[in-house]
Design an enzyme around this catalytic site. Structure first.
Site, PDB file in Angstrom:
ATOM      1  N   GLY A  46       0.816  -1.212   0.000  1.00 15.94           N
ATOM      2  CA  GLY A  46       0.000   0.000   0.000  1.00 15.94           C
ATOM      3  C   GLY A  46       0.844   1.252   0.000  1.00 15.94           C
ATOM      4  O   GLY A  46       0.374   2.338  -0.300  1.00 15.94           O
ATOM      5  N   GLN A  47       2.132   1.082   0.296  1.00 18.16           N
ATOM      6  CA  GLN A  47       3.007   2.260   0.371  1.00 18.16           C
ATOM      7  C   GLN A  47       3.348   2.789  -1.014  1.00 18.16           C
ATOM      8  O   GLN A  47       3.779   3.932  -1.148  1.00 18.16           O
ATOM      9  CB  GLN A  47       4.265   1.922   1.175  1.00 18.16           C
ATOM     10  N   SER A  85      10.363  -3.742   4.616  1.00 18.52           N
ATOM     11  CA  SER A  85      10.580  -3.274   5.981  1.00 18.52           C
ATOM     12  C   SER A  85      11.851  -2.450   5.948  1.00 18.52           C
ATOM     13  O   SER A  85      12.524  -2.368   4.916  1.00 18.52           O
ATOM     14  CB  SER A  85      10.739  -4.450   6.952  1.00 18.52           C
ATOM     15  N   GLN A  89      12.908  -0.508   0.439  1.00 21.06           N
ATOM     16  CA  GLN A  89      12.589  -0.979  -0.915  1.00 21.06           C
ATOM     17  C   GLN A  89      12.898   0.035  -2.018  1.00 21.06           C
ATOM     18  O   GLN A  89      13.406  -0.341  -3.074  1.00 21.06           O
ATOM     19  CB  GLN A  89      11.133  -1.458  -1.005  1.00 21.06           C
ATOM     20  N   GLY A 284      14.927   6.514   1.511  1.00 25.21           N
ATOM     21  CA  GLY A 284      13.685   5.855   1.919  1.00 25.21           C
ATOM     22  C   GLY A 284      12.884   6.764   2.813  1.00 25.21           C
ATOM     23  O   GLY A 284      13.404   7.748   3.339  1.00 25.21           O
ATOM     24  N   VAL A 285      11.582   6.417   2.995  1.00 23.96           N
ATOM     25  CA  VAL A 285      10.702   7.311   3.765  1.00 23.96           C
ATOM     26  C   VAL A 285       9.617   6.569   4.549  1.00 23.96           C
ATOM     27  O   VAL A 285       8.912   7.164   5.347  1.00 23.96           O
ATOM     28  CB  VAL A 285      10.054   8.364   2.828  1.00 23.96           C
ATOM     29  N   GLU A 287       9.263   4.480   7.203  1.00 23.26           N
ATOM     30  CA  GLU A 287       9.138   4.529   8.662  1.00 23.26           C
ATOM     31  C   GLU A 287       9.408   5.900   9.275  1.00 23.26           C
ATOM     32  O   GLU A 287       8.782   6.267  10.277  1.00 23.26           O
ATOM     33  CB  GLU A 287      10.079   3.489   9.284  1.00 23.26           C
TER      34      GLU A 287
END
Lengths: 336, 418, 162
Positions: A46-47, A85, A89, A284-285, A287
Site C-alpha cells: 500500500g506504500q 521493511s 525498498q 527511503g521514507v 518509517e
C-alpha cells in the site's frame, strides 16, 4: 483553561537491515510493443513501491511509467526482494530495478550506437527515443530498435540486483557501518491543551523529511502524512493494555487509533539531499515519518504547560495528574 | 526536470483504478471450488505445559474435514525470522495467550467454530512472568533454555565517565512506552492450494520469499515446491513480516488436498500478532556550557514477549539510533530484549527507534531549558553533518539532511507565524 | 436455522439469495452475491470498511442483517462507475490525489463520501472530516482523502456529474 505550545522532534533512520546483507533482485522484459514487464520480489503493501519501481524502470528505458506492468511478490516468478521493511525498498529494490532495466536495454543501445555512430555510453533513452545526450534531435525510435533486435534474434531481457554496503557490528563496542545511508527528519507540532480535561488537540504538524530524492512526491507526502497520523496515535492515544499476558482491549472499540477528526493540518516538506548510491539519489521514507511526531507533540504539551512527561501515550489522566502535582508543589512553595 | 522524465512525478498508483472500483482482490476476496474454511485453537493461558489435546469429538462433527495438532507437522515445527523459536503448533509448552494449539478445516465457518469448541485441552499451568525486569532476575520462570535474556546489544564509543566529569549539565530521566498494535485495516489472511507435491499460498504479507522458506521448512519440502503469491495487502506496518496464517493454511491444504482459506477476525489479529515493544529507557545526557552534547549513557530494557520475532533486530537498531541525529563523542548504550509471557513483540514501523526517539528528543528539550537555549538552538549545535562519525564510528560522507530539515521547518514556522 | 430466499437490489440489479435470518449483509454481499469490493475490517462496526449505501444512507454492513435489507436500494463500490466504466468523480479524485494507499478502507470511504456529497454538494472541510470520522484509515493520515473529497465536490458541482 486552554494553553498552547509548540515542540520539535528530530530523527535519523538507517535504511535497510542493520549490519546485514539484504539484497534485492529484479527482472525486466522489454516487449516488442514497447511495454515492459517488471518482476520484483518487493511486496507493495500500500506504500506504493510498485509505482515507484515502475517509474525507475521507465526512466531508464525511456517509456511511460504506465506502460510498465509490475508483477510483485510472487515467488513463482519474481526474484527475492527481501522484506518490505526497514524503509529499504525504494533504495535497494530501486537499484535492482535500475540495474535490470539497464541490462535489458543494452542490445538497443548497441544497435542505436551503430546507427548513430556514437559510443553507446553516450546514448540516453527518453520518450520512446534513443539519442546522444548532447544531441537530442538526432534520435532513433525505441520501438524500431526493439524490432531490429528481435529480427536479429536478440531478446531485451535484464536482471539486476543490489546489496547495500554494510558491515556487522562489533559484539563489544558496536563498531561498524550498519547502514549504507540514513534518512533524516524534523517535525514541529503545535498543540492546545485543555487544563480542565487534560485533552490535547494537535493544531498543526510540519514535517520535513530528507528522502534523498522523491521518485514520486505525492507518494512521499502520503508516507509523511500517514506516519504523522500514526505518530499522533503513539503520542496521545494508542496503548495495548496487557494484564497477566491477556490483551484487554483487543478490538477497535477499545484500542483507539486516530480518526479523521483527530488529525491536524499536516504540512509535508520534502528535502532532497541526494544519496550517491541510491536510485536517482533516493533513500527511503516509509518509517521515518512516525518517529519524530510523538516527541514533537509531547514537547509541545510541555511547552504549553511547563511540565515534563516521560511516559507514552500522554493521556488526559496523565496530564491532569501532572498538573495536580505541579499545583501541589507550587502551593507548598507558596506556603513556605 | 523535463516532462519526459518519470522520476519526480506525482503519478497516481498503478493499481489505483482497481482499488477505487472494488476490483482489487485481497486474499479474503479469493475463493475456489471445494474450498474449506479454517480456524486456529489458541491458548488462553500465558504459560503452561500442554499435556493432551482430545480432538476425536471435533473430528466427528458434520462438515469437519481435518483437525491437526503438532503431530501432523511433517517438517520443522518452528518458525521465526531471526530465531526459529515459535512453534507452528504447540507440542509441549505454551508460552503466551494466543499460542496455536490445533487447526481445523471444515466446509463452513460455523463448522470450524463448533470443532474448535469441541477440542479438549489439558494442561498444567506454570508460573509466568510479565515484566522484563522480573524475567531477568534470578529464579524467574524461564520461557526456554537457561535465561530469558534474548539479546544484549552494546554500543561503546569514547569514555562516558570522562564526558560526565567535564559536563556543565547532566540530565537523567526514565522513559516508558507501551505495547502498540499495528492495526493494518486488512486482517491477516491466506489461501492455500496443494497440487501434487507442490503448494501455492496466496497471502497478505510483507515478505513473500521469507514465507516461502518457512512454509517449505514446515512442510518438509524443497523451496521450489512452494509458491507464495503476495496478494493485494491491506497495510502491514511491520505486522505482516512474521508468519501468521501462511503455514497453518498450508498445513491444512497439504493434509486435506483441498484449497483452504484462513482469515483472522479483528480480535484474533490483536491476540495472535506481534506488537511494538514496550521499552523502559534510562537516558542520561551530558552537555557542555555551550550546549554541545558530550556524552550519553542509555539503558534500554524491552519486553520482547514470548517469541524472538524481530526482537534482536529491533533492539540493535534502537541501540544504534540512541544518540538521535546528533554528534555525540562519548556513547555508552546497553539494549536488552527479554522474553516474558506477554504477547510477542517484533517489527513495527520505526523498528524500535520511535521509543528511543521519544527519549532523546525530550532530553534535548530539557537540556536546552537548563542551558537557557531554545529547542532550535540546542539541536542546531548538535546535528550530524558530513565528515562526522556516528555512535558506531561510521563516517558519514554525504546525504546528511538533518540540518536542512531543521532549517526548512523553521522557515515554514516563521513564514506561517501569525 | 432455516434458510429463506430473499431479494436484494444491489447496484440496480436484483439478486435472489438464500439466507439465514442471522446472516450479515457484508457476508451475503461478499460471499453469496460475489461482490467482494465491500471489505470486512473488524466485524464489529468500528472501522467503516464495510460501509455500503442503503437508500443512499451509509450503513455498516457488518452489523446489518441481510434479511432487513429487502426492498431497499443497496449501493456498493462496484456500483459507482457508470456502465461504460467511467469512474465516479469521487473515485477519480481519490486516484488523482493519492487518497488511496493500501486500498482496504477505500470502498467504505468513497461510499461514505458519496452519501455526504449527495446530501451536501459543497461541504466545508469540517463537514467532510465529520462525515468520514467513522471510517478508519491507517495509511494516509486522511489529508489526501479530505482533499480528494473536496476536489470531487467541486468537480460534481461545476461539471454537473451525478
Amino acid at each position: 483553561m486552554k494553553k498552547r505550545g509548540w515542540g520539535l522532534g528530530c530523527m535519523w533512520y538507517g535504511i535497510g537491515n542493520t549490519g546485514l546483507a539484504n539484497p534485492s533482485g529484479a527482472f525486466i522484459d522489454l516487449l516488442n510493443d514497447g511495454t515492459v514487464i517488471l518482476l520484483t520480489g518487493c511486496a507493495d503493501i500500500g506504500q506504493g513501491s510498485s509505482t515507484v519501481l515502475a517509474q525507475i524502470a521507465a526512466e531508464v528505458l525511456g517509456v511511460e511509467p504506465g506502460k510498465v506492468r509490475v508483477i510483485a511478490g510472487d515467488t513463482g516468478v519474481t526474484p527475492e526482494g527481501g522484506a518490505t521493511s526497514a524503509s529499504r525498498q525504494t533504495y535497494i529494490s530501486g537499484m535492482a530495478v535500475k540495474a535490470a532495466a539497464q541490462q535489458a536495454q543494452q542490445p538497443l543501445l548497441r544497435k542505436a550506437a551503430q546507427l548513430l555512430g556514437v559510443p553507446k555510453e553516450e546514448l540516453v533513452c527518453r520518450d520512446y527515443k534513443i539519442f546522444p545526450f548532447f544531441d537530442p534531435q538526432r534520435s532513433v525510435p525505441l520501438q524500431e530498435m526493439i524490432r531490429q533486435c528481435r529480427r536479429a534474434g536478440e531478446m531485451t531481457l535484464g536482471h539486476g540486483w543490489f546489496n547495500p554496503f554494510t558491515t556487522g557490528l562489533d559484539e563489544e563496542t558496536g563498531r561498524g557501518s550498519p547502514y549504507a545511508t540514513y534518512a533524516y527528519a524534523t517535525q514541529w507540532a503545535e498543540v492546545e491543551v485543555d487544563t480542565e480535561t487534560g485533552e490535547v488537540t494537535v493544531l498543526r504538524l510540519i514535517a520535513a523529511h530528507d528522502v534523498g530524492k522523491a521518485i514520486n512526491p505525492m507518494a512521499v507526502e502520503g508516507q509523511i502524512e500517514g506516519g504523522c497520523a500514526m505518530g499522533l496515535g503513539y503520542a496521545l492515544m494508542e496503548e495495548l493494555i496487557v494484564e497477566d499476558g491477556v490483551i484487554l482491549n483487543a478490538g477497535f472499540a477499545h484500542y483507539l487509533i486516530p480518526t479523521m477528526e483527530d488529525l491536524p493540518e499536516i504540512r509535508a516538506i520534502i528535502v532532497e539531499e541526494a544519496e550517491e548510491t541510491g536510485p536517482f539519489g533516493a533513500k527511503g521514507v516509509g518509517e521515518p515519518p512516525l518517529i519524530p511526531t510523538a516527541p514533537a507533540i509531547i514537547n509541545a504539551v510541555s511547552n504549553a504547560l511547563g511540565v515534563r512527561f516521560f511516559s507514552l501515550p500522554l493521556t488526559p489522566e496523565k496530564i491532569l495528574a501532572a498538573l495536580a502535582k505541579k499545583e501541589g508543589q507550587q502551593g507548598r512553595r507558596e506556603a513556605t | 526536470m523535463s516532462p519526459d522524465h518519470a522520476i519526480g512525478k506525482s503519478l497516481p498508483r498503478l493499481e489505483g483504478w482497481e482499488k477505487v472500483t472494488g476490483q482489487c482482490r485481497f486474499t479474503d476476496d479469493l475463493s475456489m471450488p471445494g474450498m474449506l474454511y479454517a480456524g486456529v485453537l489458541r491458548s488462553t493461558v500465558p504459560h503452561a505445559e500442554l499435556l493432551a489435546l482430545e480432538t476425536e469429538a471435533a473430528c466427528r462433527l458434520p462438515g469437519v474435514v481435518a483437525v491437526l495438532t503438532a503431530r501432523d507437522v511433517p517438517g520443522h515445527n518452528a518458525v521465526g525470522i531471526i530465531v526459529r523459536d515459535e512453534p507452528v503448533l504447540v507440542e509441549d509448552k505454551i508460552r503466551r495467550v494466543g499460542d496455536p494449539l490445533a487447526l481445523v478445516a471444515a466446509e463452513s465457518k460455523k463448522a470450524v467454530a463448533e470443532a474448535l469448541a469441541a477440542i479438549k485441552v489439558s494442561l498444567r499451568e506454570l508460573p509466568a512472568v510479565f515484566s522484563p525486569r522480573e524475567a531477568m532476575a534470578p529464579g524467574a520462570p524461564l520461557l526456554r533454555g537457561k535465561t530469558n535474556l534474548l539479546l544484549h546489544r552494546k554500543i561503546r564509543k569514547g569514555n562516558v565517565e570522562e564526558a560526565l566529569a567535564r559536563a556543565h549539565v547532566v540530565v537523567e530521566n526514565t522513559y516508558t512506552t507501551p505495547f502498540v498494535e499495528h492495526a493494518a485495516l486488512e486482517p491477516e489472511a491466506s489461501l492455500a492450494l496443494r497440487e501434487g507435491n507442490s503448494i501455492t499460498v496466496w497471502t497478505s504479507t510483507q515478505n513473500p520469499h521469507f514465507d516461502r522458506g518457512e512454509i517449505a521448512s514446515v512442510l518438509g519440502l524443497e523451496q521450489n515446491r512452494v509458491r507464495v503469491v503476495q496478494q493485494a495487502t491491506g497495510g502491514g506496518f511491520g505486522g505482516k513480516l512474521d508468519i501468521s496464517t501462511q503455514c497453518h493454511a498450508a498445513l491444512l491444504a497439504w493434509h486435506t488436498g483441498r484449497p483452504v482459506k484462513l482469515v483472522y477476525s479483528r480480535e484474533e489479529s490483536f491476540i495472535a500478532s506481534g506488537k511494538r515493544h514496550p521499552y523502559t529507557i534510562k537516558y542520561l545526557s551530558a552537555a557542555n556550557r555551550e550546549g554541545k552534547l558530550l556524552g550519553i549513557k542509555v539503558e534500554i530494557l524491552a519486553d520482547t514477549g514470548a517469541y524472538a520475532s524481530y526482537g534482536p533486530g529491533v533492539l540493535t537498531r534502537a541501540a544504534v539510533h540512541a544518540t538521535g541525529p546528533y554528534y555525540v563523542p562519548h556513547v555508552h548504550v546497553d539494549a536488552y530484549a527479554v522474553y516474558t509471557n506477554n504477547p510477542y513483540c517484533g517489527a513495527m514501523r520505526g523498528f524500535g527507534v520511535p521509543q528511543v526517539g521519544f527519549a532523546h528528543e525530550i532530553q534535548m528539550d530539557i537540556l536546552a531549558e537548563k542551558l537557557g537555549l531554545d529547542a532550535w538552538e540546542i539541536r542546531s549545535k548538535n546535528f550530524l553533518q558530513p565528515g562526522m562519525e556516528t555512535a558506531t564510528n561510521q563516517l558519514l560522507r554525504q546525504s546528511v539532511g538533518i540540518g536542512e530539515t531543521l532549517r526548512r521547518v523553521k522557515a515554514e514556522v516563521t513564514e506561517t507565524a501569525i | 436455522m432455516k434458510k429463506q430466499l430473499i431479494q436484494l437490489e444491489i447496484n440496480n440489479r436484483l439478486y435472489e439469495v438464500p439466507v439465514n435470518p442471522r446472516d450479515l449483509l457484508v457476508d451475503v454481499i461478499r460471499n453469496k452475491v460475489g461482490l467482494t469490493g465491500t471489505k470486512k475490517g473488524c466485524g464489529q462496526g468500528d472501522c467503516g470498511a464495510c460501509t455500503v449505501l442503503i437508500d443512499g444512507v451509509p450503513v455498516l454492513s457488518c452489523i446489518t442483517l441481510a434479511i432487513a435489507c429487502q426492498g431497499k436500494k443497496i449501493t456498493t463500490i462496484e456500483g459507482l462507475a457508470d456502465a461504460q466504466g467511467n469512474l465516479h468523480p469521487l473515485q477519480q479524485a481519490f486516484l488523482d490525489h493519492g487518497a488511496v494507499q493500501c486500498g482496504f478502507c477505500t470502498p467504505g470511504m468513497i461510499l461514505t463520501a458519496k452519501a455526504l456529497l449527495d446530501r451536501n454538494p459543497r461541504p466545508t472541510e469540517l463537514q467532510i472530516k465529520r462525515a468520514i470520522a467513522g471510517n478508519i484509515c491507517r495509511c494516509t493520515g486522511y489529508k489526501k482523502i479530505v482533499e480528494a473529497i473536496d476536489a470531487a465536490a467541486k468537480e460534481i458541482s461545476t461539471g454537473g456529474v451525478k
